[in-house]
Scaffold this active site. Structure first.
Site, PDB file in Angstrom:
ATOM      1  N   LYS A   1       0.979  -1.005   0.551  1.00 58.18           N
ATOM      2  CA  LYS A   1      -0.055  -0.004   0.322  1.00 58.18           C
ATOM      3  C   LYS A   1       0.789   1.338   0.169  1.00 58.18           C
ATOM      4  O   LYS A   1       1.847   1.285  -0.107  1.00 58.18           O
ATOM      5  CB  LYS A   1      -1.592  -0.218   1.374  1.00 58.18           C
ATOM      6  CG  LYS A   1      -1.678  -1.415   1.337  1.00 58.18           C
ATOM      7  CD  LYS A   1      -3.076  -1.247   2.308  1.00 58.18           C
ATOM      8  CE  LYS A   1      -3.524  -2.687   2.026  1.00 58.18           C
ATOM      9  NZ  LYS A   1      -4.743  -2.654   2.581  1.00 58.18           N
TER      10      LYS A   1
ATOM     11  N   HIS B   1      -9.122  -2.447  -5.860  1.00 56.49           N
ATOM     12  CA  HIS B   1      -8.907  -2.434  -4.117  1.00 56.49           C
ATOM     13  C   HIS B   1      -9.917  -1.446  -4.052  1.00 56.49           C
ATOM     14  O   HIS B   1      -9.753  -0.520  -3.813  1.00 56.49           O
ATOM     15  CB  HIS B   1      -7.656  -2.497  -3.940  1.00 56.49           C
ATOM     16  CG  HIS B   1      -7.454  -2.726  -2.629  1.00 56.49           C
ATOM     17  ND1 HIS B   1      -8.181  -1.780  -1.636  1.00 56.49           N
ATOM     18  CD2 HIS B   1      -7.198  -3.664  -2.272  1.00 56.49           C
ATOM     19  CE1 HIS B   1      -8.013  -2.505  -0.224  1.00 56.49           C
ATOM     20  NE2 HIS B   1      -6.573  -3.809  -0.380  1.00 56.49           N
TER      21      HIS B   1
ATOM     22  N   GLU C   1     -11.182 -10.234  -1.166  1.00 54.11           N
ATOM     23  CA  GLU C   1     -11.025  -9.166   0.184  1.00 54.11           C
ATOM     24  C   GLU C   1     -12.391  -8.370   0.758  1.00 54.11           C
ATOM     25  O   GLU C   1     -12.868  -7.424   0.207  1.00 54.11           O
ATOM     26  CB  GLU C   1     -10.373  -7.900  -0.451  1.00 54.11           C
ATOM     27  CG  GLU C   1      -9.100  -8.466  -1.019  1.00 54.11           C
ATOM     28  CD  GLU C   1      -8.099  -7.914  -0.973  1.00 54.11           C
ATOM     29  OE1 GLU C   1      -6.988  -8.315  -0.764  1.00 54.11           O
ATOM     30  OE2 GLU C   1      -8.064  -6.679  -0.665  1.00 54.11           O
TER      31      GLU C   1
ATOM     32  N   GLY D   1      -7.955  -4.097   7.262  1.00 55.47           N
ATOM     33  CA  GLY D   1      -7.666  -3.066   8.036  1.00 55.47           C
ATOM     34  C   GLY D   1      -7.546  -3.133   9.076  1.00 55.47           C
ATOM     35  O   GLY D   1      -7.646  -4.005   9.720  1.00 55.47           O
TER      36      GLY D   1
ATOM     37  N   SER E   1      -7.241  -8.241   6.539  1.00 59.12           N
ATOM     38  CA  SER E   1      -5.896  -9.285   7.674  1.00 59.12           C
ATOM     39  C   SER E   1      -5.618 -10.592   8.194  1.00 59.12           C
ATOM     40  O   SER E   1      -5.821 -10.998   9.072  1.00 59.12           O
ATOM     41  CB  SER E   1      -7.748  -8.911   9.294  1.00 59.12           C
ATOM     42  OG  SER E   1      -7.708  -7.727   9.100  1.00 59.12           O
TER      43      SER E   1
ATOM     44  N   GLY F   1      -2.239  -8.133   3.909  1.00 55.83           N
ATOM     45  CA  GLY F   1      -1.745  -6.544   4.078  1.00 55.83           C
ATOM     46  C   GLY F   1      -0.569  -5.843   5.249  1.00 55.83           C
ATOM     47  O   GLY F   1       0.653  -6.528   4.709  1.00 55.83           O
TER      48      GLY F   1
HETATM   49  P1  PGA Z   1      -4.826  -5.902   5.539  1.00 56.68           P
HETATM   50  O1  PGA Z   1      -5.356  -5.713   3.893  1.00 56.68           O
HETATM   51  O2  PGA Z   1      -3.942  -7.384   5.769  1.00 56.68           O
HETATM   52  O3  PGA Z   1      -4.379  -4.468   6.422  1.00 56.68           O
HETATM   53  O4  PGA Z   1      -6.797  -5.902   6.091  1.00 56.68           O
HETATM   54  C1  PGA Z   1      -5.353  -6.318   3.134  1.00 56.68           C
HETATM   55  C2  PGA Z   1      -5.777  -5.954   1.934  1.00 56.68           C
HETATM   56  O5  PGA Z   1      -5.998  -4.806   1.371  1.00 56.68           O
HETATM   57  O6  PGA Z   1      -5.203  -6.355   1.075  1.00 56.68           O
END
Ligand code: PGA
Length: 255
Positions: A10, A94, A165, A171, A210, A231
């Protein structure tokens, strides 16, 4: 089908920090030869990925792309530019881009087509916004898949990666979806994508939201889960390596 495990960093890591991350991850995953691994850094570190990962088992790619191949689009980056830097995968759809830039399925379908035109593989992200029954989630994401792959030929649709997702599972503060929920929605995604493809055996459906080293094995143990899209947990290379090893240990699972 080999498992596919990767991360988008990201809007994190400067190029200097990305180089450190890549050097560490190469060492921590050097013993894995049965999992396809990838990283999608910000555009500013695409060159770092090429510099550090060329000749390794790691693939790299990008988190976004413009739908046109060239032209007067200030600040944008095209698919041919990414392909020229050795990108194999490009993410699109996304939820953060759907939310922050109002990207809709029409635009995402054009991005998917641009990625394929340039010889790269789209990682198409789909997912429902609020937590609920698997049936409702499955029919919602099947609609996204149909709309987002609408411009592809059956041949191109046979080689896509689709990341399930669920938005509510992404997040800080969120938890991954229950493995049974993931399994049910993956089946619907695969069925929808297969209907658009001439060889569905090449389609990979991976889970993101997550994912961490504790939850990864339980998700990977389910049928129809071809890998993981990690992520924030992956910002610590040790975590990513643990998740990749979980996929390696699970190689041979029936997809
Ligand atoms: P996250 O993000 O693992 O921090 O929840 C996952 C993603 O957006 O692909």
């Amino acid at each position: 089908m080999r498992p596919l495990v990767g991360t988008s960093t990201k809007m994190n890591l400067t190029s200097t920090e990305a180089a450190v991350w890549m050097d560490r991850i190469l060492g921590l995953t050097a013993d894995i030869d049965d999992v396809d691994l990838f990283v999608l850094p910000p555009f500013t570190s695409t060159w770092v990925a090429r510099d550090r990962l060329s000749g390794s088992r790691w693939a790299w790619g990008a988190q976004d792309v413009h739908p046109d191949d060239a032209g007067a689009h200030t600040g944008a980056v095209s698919a041919p530019m990414l392909a020229d830097l050795g990108c194999r995968f490009v993410e699109c759809g996304h939820s953060e881009r759907r939310r922050d830039y109002a990207e809709d399925d029409t635009l995402i379908a054009r991005k998917v087509a641009a990625i394929v035109r340039a010889g790269m593989t789209p990682i198409l992200c789909v997912g429902e916004s609020t937590q609920g029954e698997a049936d409702a989630a499955a029919s919602f994401v099947a609609g996204q898949v149909a709309a987002d792959l609408a411009l592809l030929s059956p041949d191109a649709a046979s080689r896509v990666v689709i990341a399930y997702e669920p938005v509510w599972a992404i997040g800080v503060g969120a938890q991954p979806a229950d493995p049974a929920h993931v399994e049910a929605v993956h089946a619907a995604i695969r069925a929808q994508a297969a209907a658009l493809a001439d060889d569905p055996s090449g389609i990979r459906v991976i889970y993101g939201g997550s994912v961490d080293p504790v939850k990864a094995p339980g998700i990977l143990a389910r049928p129809g889960i071809d890998g993981l899209f990690v992520g924030r947990s992956a910002l610590d290379p040790a975590n990513f390596a643990a998740i990749a090893h979980a996929a390696s240990a699970g190689a041979g699972r029936t997809a």
